[in-house]
Design an enzyme around this catalytic site. Sequence first.
Site, mmCIF file in Angstrom:
data_model
loop_
_atom_site.group_PDB
_atom_site.id
_atom_site.type_symbol
_atom_site.label_atom_id
_atom_site.label_comp_id
_atom_site.label_asym_id
_atom_site.label_seq_id
_atom_site.Cartn_x
_atom_site.Cartn_y
_atom_site.Cartn_z
ATOM 1 N N GLY A 1 -1.469 -7.784 7.347
ATOM 2 C CA GLY A 1 0.163 -7.157 7.331
ATOM 3 C C GLY A 1 0.313 -6.975 8.981
ATOM 4 O O GLY A 1 1.210 -7.814 9.354
ATOM 5 N N HIS B 1 -8.183 -5.739 7.341
ATOM 6 C CA HIS B 1 -7.865 -5.052 8.256
ATOM 7 C C HIS B 1 -8.020 -5.379 9.675
ATOM 8 O O HIS B 1 -9.304 -5.519 10.066
ATOM 9 C CB HIS B 1 -8.597 -3.679 8.103
ATOM 10 C CG HIS B 1 -8.032 -2.562 8.731
ATOM 11 N ND1 HIS B 1 -7.214 -1.576 7.929
ATOM 12 C CD2 HIS B 1 -8.175 -1.902 9.954
ATOM 13 C CE1 HIS B 1 -6.787 -0.612 8.862
ATOM 14 N NE2 HIS B 1 -7.213 -0.846 10.087
ATOM 15 N N GLU C 1 -2.734 -1.835 -3.271
ATOM 16 C CA GLU C 1 -3.863 -0.808 -2.697
ATOM 17 C C GLU C 1 -3.472 0.498 -2.516
ATOM 18 O O GLU C 1 -2.374 0.832 -2.239
ATOM 19 C CB GLU C 1 -4.193 -1.647 -1.482
ATOM 20 C CG GLU C 1 -3.408 -1.897 -0.171
ATOM 21 C CD GLU C 1 -4.131 -2.457 0.625
ATOM 22 O OE1 GLU C 1 -5.018 -3.592 0.400
ATOM 23 O OE2 GLU C 1 -3.642 -2.234 1.883
ATOM 24 N N HIS D 1 0.864 -1.134 -0.007
ATOM 25 C CA HIS D 1 0.159 0.021 0.019
ATOM 26 C C HIS D 1 1.023 1.113 -0.067
ATOM 27 O O HIS D 1 1.340 1.911 1.149
ATOM 28 C CB HIS D 1 -1.055 0.146 1.276
ATOM 29 C CG HIS D 1 -1.871 1.123 1.402
ATOM 30 N ND1 HIS D 1 -3.189 0.960 1.884
ATOM 31 C CD2 HIS D 1 -1.852 2.285 0.849
ATOM 32 C CE1 HIS D 1 -3.946 1.818 1.547
ATOM 33 N NE2 HIS D 1 -3.294 2.700 0.870
ATOM 34 N N ARG E 1 2.066 5.068 -0.242
ATOM 35 C CA ARG E 1 1.409 6.263 0.182
ATOM 36 C C ARG E 1 2.122 7.656 -0.201
ATOM 37 O O ARG E 1 3.482 7.049 -0.485
ATOM 38 C CB ARG E 1 0.927 6.542 1.554
ATOM 39 C CG ARG E 1 -0.271 5.705 2.033
ATOM 40 C CD ARG E 1 -0.683 5.877 3.459
ATOM 41 N NE ARG E 1 -1.622 5.298 3.902
ATOM 42 C CZ ARG E 1 -1.919 3.911 4.410
ATOM 43 N NH1 ARG E 1 -0.800 3.065 4.319
ATOM 44 N NH2 ARG E 1 -3.162 3.510 4.713
#
Length: 237
Positions: A213, A190, A70, A43, A45
Amino acid sequence: MTKLSVNINKVATLRNARGGNNPDVERVARDCEMFGAQGITVHPRPDERHIRYQDVRLLKDIVSTEFNIEGNPIDSFRELVLEVKPRQVTLVPDGHDQLTSNHGWDTVEHRSFLTDICGLFREAGIRTSIFVNPDPRMVEGAKLCGADRVELYTEPYASGFLADREAAIAPFVEAAQEARRQQLGLNAGHDLSLVNLHYFHQQIPWLDEVSIGHAIICDALYMGLRNTIAQYLMALR
């Protein structure tokens, strides 16, 4: 069998804390696959505080299982995904300074935008999943946007599990059933962990994939990465 995709962001966080390349993100990705994981999730960012865009490029030629990228489909993210062409992209409505994902898309309000994004990635041959709250309306909306899958945001389930697991799972079963009615693939992620994963999978056995994760890396501190992945795979059987 439901696939286990290991999110390796936290490995990059640890590396970035000291600079250099220890731990080696690419090696950890290879090891996760060698130990039985059926996918790798990242992921990236915009501030690159954990996984960096260059990590994603390097992982393209390393990941031999399913590669899932993602993130929020801002311009730079879209360009990265189209360059790397992973097996799956998961659209997450993160703010630029958000600590972690904390809600899914409103697929009704953002239908036009998400439809354009799904179409863009479909043309590139990339399976698209939309991150949603456990709400049948949001699942139906994802179908109307042209998504191939939805990923259910499972933090509310995890936070309510110990108090009342039946109440905690109920909205997720309803949303999962809607996904099946809409002929959408189904992912979840999540705050899933060894505490709550097996029950979640028991109640929704048609899950295609879970992305985990933080809990895996925390457990690996005590059990080692190989044994930890084995335990998560057992929870999905």
